[in-house]
Design a protein around this motif. Structure first.
Motif, PDB file in Angstrom:
ATOM      1  N   GLU A 111       0.858  -1.184   0.000  1.00 62.85           N
ATOM      2  CA  GLU A 111       0.000   0.000   0.000  1.00 62.85           C
ATOM      3  C   GLU A 111       0.894   1.235   0.000  1.00 62.85           C
ATOM      4  OE1 GLU A 111      -2.875  -0.324   3.215  1.00 62.85           O
ATOM      5  OE2 GLU A 111      -3.173  -2.390   2.516  1.00 62.85           O
ATOM      6  N   VAL A 112       0.704   2.092  -0.958  1.00 63.11           N
ATOM      7  CA  VAL A 112       1.501   3.324  -0.996  1.00 63.11           C
ATOM      8  C   VAL A 112       0.558   4.464  -0.635  1.00 63.11           C
ATOM      9  CG1 VAL A 112       2.900   4.828  -2.461  1.00 63.11           C
ATOM     10  CG2 VAL A 112       3.017   2.354  -2.760  1.00 63.11           C
ATOM     11  N   ALA A 131       9.642  -4.494   0.349  1.00 57.54           N
ATOM     12  CA  ALA A 131       8.955  -3.197   0.391  1.00 57.54           C
ATOM     13  C   ALA A 131       9.702  -2.211   1.279  1.00 57.54           C
ATOM     14  CB  ALA A 131       7.537  -3.389   0.899  1.00 57.54           C
ATOM     15  N   ALA A 142       8.325   3.758  -4.071  1.00 53.54           N
ATOM     16  CA  ALA A 142       7.183   4.453  -3.455  1.00 53.54           C
ATOM     17  C   ALA A 142       6.848   5.762  -4.191  1.00 53.54           C
ATOM     18  CB  ALA A 142       7.436   4.675  -1.977  1.00 53.54           C
ATOM     19  N   ARG A 179       3.450   6.480  -6.475  1.00 49.41           N
ATOM     20  CA  ARG A 179       2.572   7.557  -6.010  1.00 49.41           C
ATOM     21  C   ARG A 179       2.355   8.611  -7.101  1.00 49.41           C
ATOM     22  NH1 ARG A 179       4.321  11.612  -3.578  1.00 49.41           N
ATOM     23  NH2 ARG A 179       6.263  10.675  -2.847  1.00 49.41           N
ATOM     24  N   TRP A 207       2.060  -2.047  -6.913  1.00 54.87           N
ATOM     25  CA  TRP A 207       3.393  -2.542  -6.522  1.00 54.87           C
ATOM     26  C   TRP A 207       3.188  -3.845  -5.773  1.00 54.87           C
ATOM     27  CZ3 TRP A 207       6.891   0.522  -2.556  1.00 54.87           C
ATOM     28  CH2 TRP A 207       8.069  -0.199  -2.318  1.00 54.87           C
ATOM     29  N   SER A 267      10.126  13.559   0.158  1.00 54.94           N
ATOM     30  CA  SER A 267       9.934  12.337   0.958  1.00 54.94           C
ATOM     31  C   SER A 267      10.484  12.552   2.358  1.00 54.94           C
ATOM     32  CB  SER A 267      10.665  11.175   0.305  1.00 54.94           C
ATOM     33  OG  SER A 267      12.059  11.392   0.412  1.00 54.94           O
TER      34      SER A 267
END
Ligand code: UDP
Length: 505
Positions: free
Chosen positions: A12-13, A58, A68, A72, A83, A222
């Motif tokens: 899950e991003v 991950a 990531a 996104r 992913w 980020s």
């Protein structure tokens, strides 16, 4: 999210920053807008299709770091992107793939057996079964690194797909080890329309004619790379357990704190005992996975030699440098070994580091810190790396081999001068000797390493200049948008089936 009955996991991003957020920042706006404009063709062509990124972890390491923001931002501009991470309950699989990783880098025992082949195929078949339920005909499959390589052939048995293999590793020379690795992987390469490497030197013979070079890039917003105000840097260092609290902070400590190796090898919270000095001392840092090829051991030894050699600092002619030499500390930081699923060698390498540290004279031990950064929360881990890099006078990446070296890009982005080497191909792609920092010739030459580290410490004006140029260079070449632009072009041309070999798209 784990797929029922399958070792495969969907990552899950979190939505996070959209492209507009980057376009709102003056110095990022041109690159972000250029990407938006260039990607419009690919976005149209991808309507109704999904781009599947498949990797083997991950968290921990450059691939996870990069995926990531790619996922996104692609989603944000309207590309359906997923992913997936392959898994296996059999530890022998990741031991094998780590061996392959090392062999591609030219090291290790080149003997690969039929049972290795069976294991490689079996685990990928188990994962392909899960993926087959999700992937649709006409989707784009982008497989990262050797671990999931057989997936393209396995999935193409079931449906037509566009397939790209992205290798984040490689070596600029050949030997028995590299030949063994590429021989082992060769039967799986035919199912790919195209391949992507981080440097032209890495493209193996089998993929010549259908490979492209795309440099990785960093996401400037980020948790790893975003600007941290002074207060935030201090707060992250406190909350991560890296320094004691000088005064109260708004947020409390992170649930899992950084740990530090004691002289006896035992682990304790890093803020306990004598302060590391992250806020005031000159700090030389290397942050990497615990991997022999990252060159931690020669760096540890070179630093110890630097501290033990009084002739490296001349009190009479340069009292400031003498003081810097006295105060400087080395921080070697890496993830807690259990936190990186596809790197089974980490615990052993950390033990080797502890053993080397334990036998050092106490006077040197106190100036060297082996840090374990918790991986329980990727965001908190990233913030700790961010703060540590910002607290550094020099960031070293002493890799013997390095596919690219995102840790280098991250430090350059933060205007921290780099010490690396020109033997490893990745650092050479990024660092220009004497412009963005210094490149020594041989990461295992502890005398050269010690000499250049000392010279960099002595040169405050040079460090500032290198830091500025380094950031400029990342701005021009290694931000996530350059990478995304190249991916958008490549995916578009793959869909049109028009790609040949290209260097840096
Ligand atoms: N990294 C991290 N926490 C750690 C150690 C490393 O987040 O404790 C990150 C590091 O900041 C970088 C990535 O892992 O983003 C390493 O990427 P690089 O390309 O340098 O090497 P790789 O691990 O892919 O060989």
């Amino acid at each position: 999210m784990r797929l029922p009955g399958s070792p495969l996991e969907l990552v899950e991003v979190a939505p996070g920053h959209g492209l507009q957020d980057y376009e709102d920042i003056a110095h990022l706006a041109p690159a972000a807008a250029e990407f938006r404009a260039e990607a419009s063709g690919a976005v149209k062509r991808l309507t109704g299709r999904t781009v599947w990124m498949v990797s083997s972890t991950a968290a921990g390491g450059g691939v996870a770091e990069m995926l990531a923001p790619l996922v996104r931002i692609l989603r944000d501009i309207g590309v359906r992107t997923q992913w997936a991470v392959i898994g296996s309950r059999d530890p022998a699989f990741f031991e094998l793939t780590k061996r392959l990783h090392n062999l591609i880098h030219g090291t290790g025992d080149p003997k690969l057996t039929d049972s290795d082949r069976d294991l490689f195929q079996r685990v990928n078949r188990e994962n392909a079964a899960g993926l087959r339920q999700l992937v649709r005909p006409g989707d784009v499959l982008v497989v990262h690194d050797p671990q999931p390589l057989p997936l393209a052939a396995l999935l193409r048995e079931a449906m037509p797909l566009h397939t790209i293999w992205r290798s984040h590793i490689g070596l600029d020379s050949e030997n028995t080890a590299t030949r063994a690795a590429w021989g082992f992987l060769a039967p799986h390469l035919g199912a790919y329309d195209h391949a992507v490497f981080s440097a032209p030197e890495y493209i193996p013979e089998q993929l010549a004619g259908r490979s492209t070079v795309i440099h990785p890039g960093v996401d400037p917003l980020s948790p790893k790379n975003r600007e941290l105000a002074l207060r935030e840097t201090v707060e992250v260092l406190c909350n991560g357990g890296l320094i004691p609290y000088p005064s109260p902070t708004v947020h409390g400590p992170f649930p899992v704190l950084a740990q530090r190796v004691g002289p006896d090898g035992a682990l304790a919270p890093a803020y306990l005992g004598e302060s590391i000095g992250l806020l005031t001392r000159p700090i030389v840092t290397q942050v990497s996975r615990w991997d022999r090829l990252k060159g931690f051991l020669p760096l540890l030894r070179a630093f110890a030699a630097l501290k033990l050699s009084p002739d490296m600092s001349d009190q009479a002619t340069d009292p400031v440098h003498h003081r810097r030499h006295t105060l400087v500390r080395l921080v070697l930081a890496g993830p807690e070994p259990a936190g990186v699923a596809d790197d089974p060698e980490a615990a052993g390498v950390l033990e080797e580091m502890k053993a080397a540290y334990r036998v050092m004279p106490p006077a040197v031990q106190k100036d060297i810190v082996l840090l374990l950064l918790p991986m329980a929360s990727p965001v908190q881990n990233a913030l700790m790396v961010n703060a540590l890099q910002r607290a550094s006078t020099i960031v070293v990446q002493n890799s013997l081999r390095e596919g690219f070296g995102l840790t280098i890009t991250e430090a350059m982005w933060k205007r921290i001068p780099i010490l690396s080497n020109s033997r490893a191909c990745g650092p050479r792609q990024q660092v220009r000797d004497g412009l963005d920092g210094r490149l020594i010739r041989d990461p295992e030459d502890e005398v050269e390493l010690q000499r250049v580290l000392n010279a960099m410490l002595a040169d405050s004006e040079g460090r500032q200049r290198w830091g500025r140029t380094a950031q400029r260079s990342v701005h021009d070449r290694f931000l996530v948008f350059h990478q995304l632009r190249n991916w958008a072009r490549l995916i578009e041309t793959t869909l049109l089936d028009q790609v040949g070999t290209q260097t840096e798209m």
